[in-house]
Design a protein around this motif. Structure first.
Motif, PDB file in Angstrom:
ATOM      1  N   PHE A  64      15.954  22.670   8.931  1.00  0.00           N
ATOM      2  CA  PHE A  64      16.482  21.807   7.933  1.00  0.00           C
ATOM      3  C   PHE A  64      15.798  21.437   7.117  1.00  0.00           C
ATOM      4  CE2 PHE A  64      14.869  20.032  11.558  1.00  0.00           C
ATOM      5  CZ  PHE A  64      14.117  18.599  11.352  1.00  0.00           C
ATOM      6  N   LYS A  65      15.944  21.033   5.858  1.00  0.00           N
ATOM      7  CA  LYS A  65      15.371  20.840   5.039  1.00  0.00           C
ATOM      8  C   LYS A  65      14.706  19.051   5.140  1.00  0.00           C
ATOM      9  CE  LYS A  65      19.142  18.905   1.710  1.00  0.00           C
ATOM     10  NZ  LYS A  65      19.461  19.390   0.389  1.00  0.00           N
ATOM     11  N   GLN A  66      13.546  19.377   4.232  1.00  0.00           N
ATOM     12  CA  GLN A  66      12.826  17.667   4.283  1.00  0.00           C
ATOM     13  C   GLN A  66      12.963  17.432   3.121  1.00  0.00           C
ATOM     14  OE1 GLN A  66      13.231  16.685   7.539  1.00  0.00           O
ATOM     15  NE2 GLN A  66      11.037  16.290   6.949  1.00  0.00           N
ATOM     16  N   CYS A  67      12.862  18.506   2.121  1.00  0.00           N
ATOM     17  CA  CYS A  67      12.163  17.213   0.675  1.00  0.00           C
ATOM     18  C   CYS A  67      13.552  18.755  -0.063  1.00  0.00           C
ATOM     19  CB  CYS A  67      11.107  17.868   0.361  1.00  0.00           C
ATOM     20  SG  CYS A  67      11.045  16.955  -1.688  1.00  0.00           S
ATOM     21  N   ASP A  68      15.015  17.487  -1.202  1.00  0.00           N
ATOM     22  CA  ASP A  68      15.178  18.198  -2.049  1.00  0.00           C
ATOM     23  C   ASP A  68      15.163  17.534  -3.307  1.00  0.00           C
ATOM     24  OD1 ASP A  68      17.386  19.609  -2.970  1.00  0.00           O
ATOM     25  OD2 ASP A  68      18.455  20.226  -1.525  1.00  0.00           O
ATOM     26  N   ALA A  76      17.146  14.709   2.126  1.00  0.00           N
ATOM     27  CA  ALA A  76      15.873  14.755   3.436  1.00  0.00           C
ATOM     28  C   ALA A  76      17.361  14.995   4.593  1.00  0.00           C
ATOM     29  CB  ALA A  76      15.214  14.201   3.805  1.00  0.00           C
ATOM     30  N   CYS A  77      16.625  15.579   5.014  1.00  0.00           N
ATOM     31  CA  CYS A  77      16.682  15.327   6.853  1.00  0.00           C
ATOM     32  C   CYS A  77      16.018  15.083   8.106  1.00  0.00           C
ATOM     33  CB  CYS A  77      17.488  16.579   7.325  1.00  0.00           C
ATOM     34  SG  CYS A  77      18.614  17.104   9.202  1.00  0.00           S
ATOM     35  N   ARG A  99       6.653  25.177   9.403  1.00  0.00           N
ATOM     36  CA  ARG A  99       7.496  24.755   7.909  1.00  0.00           C
ATOM     37  C   ARG A  99       6.773  25.808   7.001  1.00  0.00           C
ATOM     38  NH1 ARG A  99       6.768  18.272   7.336  1.00  0.00           N
ATOM     39  NH2 ARG A  99       7.018  17.506   9.844  1.00  0.00           N
ATOM     40  N   ARG A 102       9.665  26.386   0.453  1.00  0.00           N
ATOM     41  CA  ARG A 102       9.928  27.044  -1.007  1.00  0.00           C
ATOM     42  C   ARG A 102      10.287  26.286  -2.381  1.00  0.00           C
ATOM     43  NH1 ARG A 102      15.791  29.688  -0.851  1.00  0.00           N
ATOM     44  NH2 ARG A 102      15.670  31.398  -2.235  1.00  0.00           N
TER      45      ARG A 102
END
Length: 104
Positions: A64-68, A76-77, A99, A102
């Motif tokens: 899952f993503k932590q920062c977009d 975030a999720c 972690r 990208r």
């Protein structure tokens, strides 16, 4: 990702990022100076949707993503370990977290 044994106790739970709004996040510092330790935590909103990943087994993983930073996308999720009473006959959770960054 669980290691050595299934994760029965303290199950991984995530908030569906698409059910969160920017105002659902609260900033906090976990170090004396903001530059040394800064993060954001979610605040309660009855519109949040939760997913509990129960009985994860070694070799299984949740990505899952932590920062977009893209506009009009969930930012975030948030995730937490959910305490579940399963009795003393189950060993505690052993897991590893990876972690990756990208940028595009």
């Amino acid at each position: 990702m669980p290691i050595e044994r299934p994760a029965v106790q303290n199950q991984l739970t995530v908030i569906d990022a698409s059910s969160m709004a920017q105002e659902d996040f609260q900033e906090y510092c976990f170090a004396p100076r903001k530059e040394s330790g800064y993060a954001a935590i979610p605040t309660w909103n009855p519109d949040h949707r939760f997913y509990c990943v129960s009985n994860m087994r070694p070799g299984g993983a949740l990505v899952f993503k932590q920062c977009d930073s893209r506009p009009r996308r969930p930012k975030a999720c948030p995730h937490v370990l959910r305490s579940v009473s399963v009795g003393k006959h189950h060993a505690g959770r052993r897991c590893v977290e990876y972690r990756a960054l990208r940028v595009f």
